[in-house]
Scaffold this motif. Sequence first.
Motif, PDB file in Angstrom:
ATOM      1  N   UNK B 521       0.865  -1.176   0.000  1.00  0.00           N
ATOM      2  CA  UNK B 521       0.000   0.000   0.000  1.00  0.00           C
ATOM      3  C   UNK B 521       0.901   1.226   0.000  1.00  0.00           C
ATOM      4  N   UNK B 522       0.570   2.171  -0.877  1.00  0.00           N
ATOM      5  CA  UNK B 522       1.318   3.427  -0.894  1.00  0.00           C
ATOM      6  C   UNK B 522       0.351   4.581  -0.681  1.00  0.00           C
ATOM      7  N   UNK B 523       0.788   5.504   0.115  1.00  0.00           N
ATOM      8  CA  UNK B 523      -0.040   6.647   0.490  1.00  0.00           C
ATOM      9  C   UNK B 523       0.778   7.908   0.204  1.00  0.00           C
ATOM     10  N   UNK B 524       0.304   8.694  -0.730  1.00  0.00           N
ATOM     11  CA  UNK B 524       0.973   9.966  -1.046  1.00  0.00           C
ATOM     12  C   UNK B 524       0.068  11.076  -0.546  1.00  0.00           C
ATOM     13  N   UNK B 525       0.646  12.008   0.154  1.00  0.00           N
ATOM     14  CA  UNK B 525      -0.216  13.040   0.727  1.00  0.00           C
ATOM     15  C   UNK B 525       0.411  14.420   0.570  1.00  0.00           C
ATOM     16  N   UNK B 526      -0.403  15.371   0.214  1.00  0.00           N
ATOM     17  CA  UNK B 526       0.023  16.773   0.201  1.00  0.00           C
ATOM     18  C   UNK B 526      -1.001  17.570   0.990  1.00  0.00           C
ATOM     19  N   UNK B 527      -0.528  18.313   1.971  1.00  0.00           N
ATOM     20  CA  UNK B 527      -1.427  19.117   2.796  1.00  0.00           C
ATOM     21  C   UNK B 527      -0.978  20.561   2.771  1.00  0.00           C
ATOM     22  N   UNK B 528      -1.941  21.416   2.784  1.00  0.00           N
ATOM     23  CA  UNK B 528      -1.636  22.836   2.942  1.00  0.00           C
ATOM     24  C   UNK B 528      -2.568  23.318   4.036  1.00  0.00           C
ATOM     25  N   UNK B 529      -1.978  23.794   5.107  1.00  0.00           N
ATOM     26  CA  UNK B 529      -2.787  24.103   6.277  1.00  0.00           C
ATOM     27  C   UNK B 529      -2.483  25.524   6.743  1.00  0.00           C
ATOM     28  N   UNK B 530      -3.488  26.346   6.771  1.00  0.00           N
ATOM     29  CA  UNK B 530      -3.310  27.721   7.236  1.00  0.00           C
ATOM     30  C   UNK B 530      -3.944  27.877   8.597  1.00  0.00           C
ATOM     31  N   UNK B 531      -3.316  28.686   9.413  1.00  0.00           N
ATOM     32  CA  UNK B 531      -4.031  29.030  10.634  1.00  0.00           C
ATOM     33  C   UNK B 531      -3.937  30.516  10.868  1.00  0.00           C
ATOM     34  N   UNK B 532      -5.006  31.005  11.397  1.00  0.00           N
ATOM     35  CA  UNK B 532      -5.176  32.441  11.542  1.00  0.00           C
ATOM     36  C   UNK B 532      -5.684  32.675  12.953  1.00  0.00           C
ATOM     37  N   UNK B 533      -4.884  33.412  13.724  1.00  0.00           N
ATOM     38  CA  UNK B 533      -5.350  33.715  15.071  1.00  0.00           C
ATOM     39  C   UNK B 533      -5.532  35.208  15.170  1.00  0.00           C
ATOM     40  N   UNK B 534      -6.206  35.627  16.182  1.00  0.00           N
ATOM     41  CA  UNK B 534      -6.338  37.047  16.416  1.00  0.00           C
ATOM     42  C   UNK B 534      -7.272  37.729  15.459  1.00  0.00           C
ATOM     43  N   UNK B 535      -8.197  36.975  14.942  1.00  0.00           N
ATOM     44  CA  UNK B 535      -9.213  37.553  14.084  1.00  0.00           C
ATOM     45  C   UNK B 535     -10.446  37.681  14.963  1.00  0.00           C
ATOM     46  N   UNK B 536     -10.473  38.756  15.713  1.00  0.00           N
ATOM     47  CA  UNK B 536     -11.497  38.872  16.740  1.00  0.00           C
ATOM     48  C   UNK B 536     -11.275  37.786  17.760  1.00  0.00           C
ATOM     49  N   UNK B 538     -11.721  34.743  17.164  1.00  0.00           N
ATOM     50  CA  UNK B 538     -11.737  33.524  16.344  1.00  0.00           C
ATOM     51  C   UNK B 538     -10.347  32.946  16.185  1.00  0.00           C
ATOM     52  N   UNK B 539     -10.301  31.677  16.126  1.00  0.00           N
ATOM     53  CA  UNK B 539      -9.072  30.991  15.728  1.00  0.00           C
ATOM     54  C   UNK B 539      -9.456  30.129  14.563  1.00  0.00           C
ATOM     55  N   UNK B 540      -8.927  30.495  13.428  1.00  0.00           N
ATOM     56  CA  UNK B 540      -9.412  29.867  12.210  1.00  0.00           C
ATOM     57  C   UNK B 540      -8.316  28.999  11.612  1.00  0.00           C
ATOM     58  N   UNK B 541      -8.705  27.822  11.167  1.00  0.00           N
ATOM     59  CA  UNK B 541      -7.758  27.036  10.393  1.00  0.00           C
ATOM     60  C   UNK B 541      -8.462  26.584   9.127  1.00  0.00           C
ATOM     61  N   UNK B 542      -7.738  26.579   8.049  1.00  0.00           N
ATOM     62  CA  UNK B 542      -8.322  26.148   6.794  1.00  0.00           C
ATOM     63  C   UNK B 542      -7.229  25.547   5.942  1.00  0.00           C
ATOM     64  N   UNK B 543      -7.609  24.769   4.992  1.00  0.00           N
ATOM     65  CA  UNK B 543      -6.577  24.178   4.166  1.00  0.00           C
ATOM     66  C   UNK B 543      -7.097  23.127   3.223  1.00  0.00           C
ATOM     67  N   UNK B 544      -6.155  22.503   2.586  1.00  0.00           N
ATOM     68  CA  UNK B 544      -6.441  21.474   1.604  1.00  0.00           C
ATOM     69  C   UNK B 544      -5.670  20.225   1.988  1.00  0.00           C
ATOM     70  N   UNK B 545      -6.245  19.127   1.629  1.00  0.00           N
ATOM     71  CA  UNK B 545      -5.673  17.867   2.039  1.00  0.00           C
ATOM     72  C   UNK B 545      -5.895  16.898   0.884  1.00  0.00           C
ATOM     73  N   UNK B 546      -4.832  16.322   0.359  1.00  0.00           N
ATOM     74  CA  UNK B 546      -5.048  15.402  -0.751  1.00  0.00           C
ATOM     75  C   UNK B 546      -4.212  14.146  -0.563  1.00  0.00           C
ATOM     76  N   UNK B 547      -4.833  13.040  -0.841  1.00  0.00           N
ATOM     77  CA  UNK B 547      -4.177  11.751  -0.654  1.00  0.00           C
ATOM     78  C   UNK B 547      -4.381  10.924  -1.911  1.00  0.00           C
ATOM     79  N   UNK B 548      -3.317  10.268  -2.327  1.00  0.00           N
ATOM     80  CA  UNK B 548      -3.433   9.307  -3.417  1.00  0.00           C
ATOM     81  C   UNK B 548      -3.066   7.942  -2.838  1.00  0.00           C
ATOM     82  N   UNK B 549      -3.983   6.991  -2.970  1.00  0.00           N
ATOM     83  CA  UNK B 549      -3.695   5.650  -2.486  1.00  0.00           C
ATOM     84  C   UNK B 549      -3.378   4.763  -3.681  1.00  0.00           C
TER      85      UNK B 549
END
Lengths: 409, 935
Positions: B521-536, B538-549
Amino acid sequence: MAISNLQTAYCKQNIKSMLIDYTDKFLKIPLILIILLLVSCEERFMPELNGNYQNVLVVDGKITNGTPPYTVKLSVSSNVEGPQYIALSGYEVKIMDNLGNTESLMETEDGTYMTSENGMQGVIGRKYKITLKSPEGKTYESGFEEIKNPVGIESVYAELEYQQIEEPPYDIPGYQFYIDTELGQGDSIWILWSLDETYQYESDYLTTYYYDGILHEFPNTDSLKTCWKSEKVYPFFVESTLGLTEPRFVQYPFHFVSTETRKLSIRYTIMVNQYTINKETFTYWNGVKTQNAGAGELYYTQPYQLKGNVYNTEDQDELVLGYFMVAGLAQKRIYKNRPDESVEMLYPICVLSQPDYEDFGWMFIGEPPPNPQYVTTDGFGRNALPNQQCIDCRRKGEKLAKPDWWEDE
Amino acid sequence: MTIFHPNRFLGKGKFLFLFLILTVQLYGQKEEIMLGNEYNNLSWDSFVEKVENNFDVRFFYNPDSIPEINILIKNPPAKLRRILSENFKTYNIKISLDQNGNFFLTKGQALITHLPKDFFEYTFAKTDETDTLKISPKTDDNFLKTNSGYIARTQVVGNKKEGMLSSHAKITGRVISLKDSLPIIGATVYVEDLEIGAATNDKGFYALTLPKGKFTMNVRSIGFEEAKFKVQVLSGGHLDFYLSSMVFLIDEVEISAQSHHNVRGVQMGFEKLAIKDIKEIPVVLGEKDIIKVALLLPGVQQVGEGSAGFNVRGSPADQNLFYMGKIPVYNTSHLFGFFSAFNPDAISDFTLYKSNIPAKYGGRLSSIFDITPKQGKKEKFSARGGISPITARLLVEGPAIKDKLNYMVGFRSTYSDWALKFVKDPDVKNSKANFGDAIINLSYQIDNKNQLKLLTYYSYDKISLAKKVDNGYNNAGASLSWNHAFTGSHSFNLNFAYGQYNFNEDNYEYDLAAYKMNYELQHYEVDLDFSLTGFGKHQISYGLNSVLYKIDNGNQLPLNEYSQITALDLGEQKGTELAAYLGDEWKVFPKLTVYGGVRYNYYAYLGPNSVFEYGENLPKNPDNIIDTLEFSNNQIIQDYNGLDLRLAATYLINPDLSVKFSYNNLHQYIFMLSNTVALSPTDKWQLVNNNIKPMTGNQFSLGFYSNLINPALEVSVEAYFKKVQNLVEYKDGANLVVNEHPEMDVLQGKLDSYGMELMVKKPFGKLNGWVNYTYSSATVLVDNKITGEQNNFGRSYPANYDKPHSLNLVAIYKISKRVSFSGNVVYSTGRPITYPTAIYYQDGQKILNYSLRNEYRIPDYFRIDLALKLEGSLKRKKFLHGSWIFSVYNLTGRKNAYSVYFKSEDGSVKGYKLSIFGVPILSVTYDFKLGNYAD
C-alpha cells in the motif's frame, strides 16, 4: 454471563510458545501466527454453556452413484461435555429424484433409515432430494442436488516420512499417504475424502492355557494371535482446486499413519472414498474443518453457526444440523506392508515380567474369573498370566476373522 | 546547565527548603571566594564552569536573561560577589547568595535567601539531594501572590499614544519554550481577571482581544512550568511568553496536556501523553511503549493481550489513523502486536482525538493518533539508549549547524531470537523472529519565520516459522514540511508525505501448494494548512488535504517448480481522496467557546482496472456478474463525495467546571479486509470501489469537566453515542481464497456504539496518575434486506472488542528524585466469543455446533503491574546518566484468558483456556543518556 472454572487440572508453566498454523484452506492461506516466547499457560477450562442448541434435529445421509442401499441417519445434538449419539426414530424419510421417482426408507434400527438393496440407484447427472416427516407432523426437506460426475482416482501411494514432535524421540516414522486424482470437469472441483483403514496385527504371546475356574490346555496356541481391525479415519479431508492450475490434485498429502501403534506392524490398507461434491457441500465441510482447526484463536476465522442443507418447510429459521450429501463416488484401495527393518517401529511390545509370573499363581485364588484368562508359557517352561491385551488380540476390539475382501500379498 | 525559574519553586506551595534551614544552622556563613586574573575576560559560560569546578559554589540563572558578555575583573583578585555585581549591574541583574554558596542571578528582582518566620507553616517536604535548587520564597511587594504562582514583573504591551483611540487592543504573540526556543503548540494563555483565554495554534501563536488595563495572564502547556505574567495593555501589540521545561523537580510531572485544556479547552475525548511522563509506567518485558499506555486511557480497547490494533469507542481497528509526525503508518505493531512499531526514545508525545476530531483531519471514523517525534536538541550533541530483554535502542541528537539544523536519529532492533531456542516445540525452535525500526528527524530553521522539517521512518519485521512460512512486513515513510509564519498571526504549513506498508510471504509447507505472495500500500499526501489567530475572538484554520492511495494486492506465485499453484495477479487499486476544510474556534462569550468545522471530501476510485457490475439488488457473487467494465489509467470508475461536519461547544459554568458537547460526522474510503478476531499483519487494506460504499460515522458526545481541587484533581465524565453506516464485515464462512474482487467476500452493515467514560486524574504531585472507568457497548448488524445476505442470521452481535466494563488505574509515586514506584491495575470484562454449544455426528465424525456470533464471553481480565525505577546519581558533572527499571507485569500471576478453545480428547470435548502472560513476568531495563539527570 457467569463462567465457572470447573477444572484446573494442570498448567504447563514452562516457557512455551504457540504456533498457529493457518490451515484453513488447501492453499495454506497467509495467516500464520507465532505467539512467541512467553510464559504462556494452557489449562483446562470449561465455560458454562446454555443448552440452547442441544436436541436439535441432525440429518446425516448421502446418495451417490455407488451401489445401494443408501442410509440416512437421524439424531439429535447432544451437549459438548458428554457427547453422545441420540438416535431419532419414527420419522418418515423419503428420497426422490427430479424424474419423480421416490423411495421411502425403512427404519432398520433406531434412527437408521435405509433404502432397499434393489431399490433406488443413484445416477450421475440426476438430481436428488430428501424429505422428512416427524411423528408430530413437521416436514423437512433439502433442495434438489445433482450427483456430479465423479472425478477418478489416478493413484494412491505412501511414502516413508518422519513427523516431528516436541518430546523424544522427536522424529516419528510413518507412512504419509498421497493421492493423485484424474482431471476433473469444469474450472474447479470440490472433493471430500473419507478413508476406511483396516490393518492386520498380532498379539505378542502364544496361548498355552486358559483358566475359567479350571486350567485348560489351549489347543491352537496362535489362534488368538492375529486380528484385523477396521476404522474410519477422522476427520474427513475436504479440498477444492480453486487457485490451482488445473482441476486435479497431484501428490496431495492426506493421511499419515505413524509407527507408534501396531497399524503398520504387519499389513495395512486404506479404502479411499472420493466424493465429488458441489460447492455448497464443500462450503459446509470446509466450515467444519476450519472451525475444528482452531476456533477460538485470535488469528483464526470467526467461528459461526453452520446450517446444513435440510430445512423445515414451514419455518426456515429452525436450526437443522447436518447434511444430506449428493455426490459422485470413486473408490480405490491400497495396501502397505510393514516398513523395512531399517525403520524403527515405535509401538510398545509386551515383555513378561516378574508380576506376570506371580499373577499366574494368584489367578487360582478366590472366585473364578468372569472371562477366561489366557496363559502363556515362556521358553523355560514357566507359566505367566500376562496383560490380556498382549495375548488376546480381540481385547482391543478387533476381529479374528480376516475380512473377505482382504488381499494377502 | 541548571535553569532557574523563580516562580516555579515558589508556586504550588511545594517547598524543599528544610534542608537549607538545617545547613544554615549547622554550617553558617561560608568564606568569600576570591578570584584572580586567570578568571578575567572569560565568557559567562566558561566563567561559570571554571568557578564551579574550582570552588564549592553553584550558579542558578535563566540562560536567556544573561547577556552575552565577558566577565571582567577590574582589580584582581576580587570577591566573586563583587565581580558579579559589577558586571551585571548595567543589565539590571541582581545577585543573591545563600548560606550554601549558591548564587542566584535574577533579572530585576533580587532573591531573599532567608526564610520568613512563618515559613514552616507551608513546609511539608524535605529533600537531601545535593543538586536540588534551594531558594526561599520572597515576600517582596513586587511579586504578586496568586493562588499558584508569583509573577515576576509587569510587561507592557503597546503604548499610550497608540491606544488613545480605542478601548480594546489586540495582542498576538507566541508561547515559546525557553529551552530550545521552539514554539509551543496547544499552550493556553488565560486572562484570569476576564476569564477569557486562547490556545496557541500549531505554530505556537495565540491571539487575544482585551480591554486596556492590567491583567494577570496564566500561561501553561504540557511539560512546561505554568507561569503567571502581569501584563499591562496600552494598545495592540506583540507579546511572547517564555515557558521553561519541567526539568528539575520530578515530583511535578504532568501526565497529560488535557489538564490544561481540561475545563476551558474546547477539546473533548482528547488525550495527550508525553513519553517522559509515562516512562515509569510498567509495561510487559520492560519495553517502554507509549501506544500500550494508550490502552490505559478510557475508551481504548484491544481484542487480546499482545494483539495488534486498537479499538477506540467501539470502532474496529481500521477506523484509526496513525500519524508519525506527518507520516501515515498502516501497521503500528511489531511481532503481530506484542510491541508497537515506534521507538519510545524517539517520541516526544502523542495525541489521541476520539470525539471531536478537528476538521483538519479526516478519512477515519473513529480516532486520530497523532504521534510527535522528538526534535533534535538545539544546544549540544546528546545520545541515549537502552537495553530491555527484547530490544536494544540507540538515539543520537544534536545540532548539525548551530541554531540552524538539528537532527535526531534513532534505531531499535530486537535480539529476541534467543528466547525461541528455549522452546521445546520443534516448530518454534526452528523459527526466527526479527524486528527493528529507525527514525531520522531533521529540522532546519531557515529564519525566524520559516522552518523546514524532514522526517523519515522505517520499521520491519521478519518472521520465519519452522522453515515452513517466511513472513516479512515493513512500514516506510518520509515527510517534508515547511512552516511559515506571516507577519502578524497568520501562518501556514505545507507538507508532503509518503507512507508505505507492504508484506510478503513465502509458504513452503506443502510442495504442491508452495507459494509466495506480496502486498503493498502506498499513500501519497500533500497538505496545505493555514491558521489564523487574532481575528477577533476567532481561531481559524483552513486548508487542503489530498491523498493518493495505490494498492498492489500482489501476486500469488508458485514458489518452486513442484508447486501446482496458479500464478495469480490479484490486481491493483488506485484511489484519491481530496478534501478542503475550514474550522473556527470562536469565543462567543468569555464563558462560551464553540468550534465549527466543515470538511468537504471527494473520493474517486481510479483506473486502470477492470471491475464487475453485478445485477441490481442481487448478492455480489460470480453468478450475478452482468458486465465487466474496463477503465484506463486515472479514469474515474466511481466517485463519492461527502461533507463532514464538526461541531463542539464548551460552556464554563464556573472557572473550574465546564460542560462540553460535540458532534462529528466523518467519511472513510479505505478499510481493512479481515475475518479474524484480531488483526493479522497479512490483513489487507482495500479501497472503497464501485461495489463497496464508503463508511460514514456520526458521533455525539457530552461531558462535564472539572478541576476539583484546583488544579490538583481533574475529574471528567463524558458520554458518547456513535453510529457507523456501511461497516465492512467479512461474510460468514467466506472462502479465504485470495480474491481480487473484495466485494464478493464482504457485506456491509451497521455498527452502533455508546458508552460513558469517567476519568479522575491527578496530574502532578509526589503521587500522580489516574483512574478511569468506562462503560461501553458496541454491536454490529449485518442484514441486507434487499439481497437477503446476512451474517449471524440477521441478528445483531457484539463486536469482538466489546468489553462493557473497563477500569484502569495508573499510579506513580516518587519517593525521591532517584527512586520512584509505579503500578497499574487493569480490569475489563472478557471479550465476546463464539463457543461450541452442542455436538452432533456426521458419518461418525463429531462436529461442533457453534452458538450465535459472540454469544458468550471469556472470563474477565484483571492484572496488576509494578515497577521500580532507580535513577543514577544526580551529580551534575557526569558523562553518562543511567537508570534501571525493574518491573513485574501481572504481579498476581492471574491466568487471564487470551482465548478459550476446545479439543476432542478421548471421545469427549475438553475446553481449554490459554493465557499468554499467565505468570508474573519480571524484567529489567537499563536506559542511559549522555550527561546528567536533567539533560
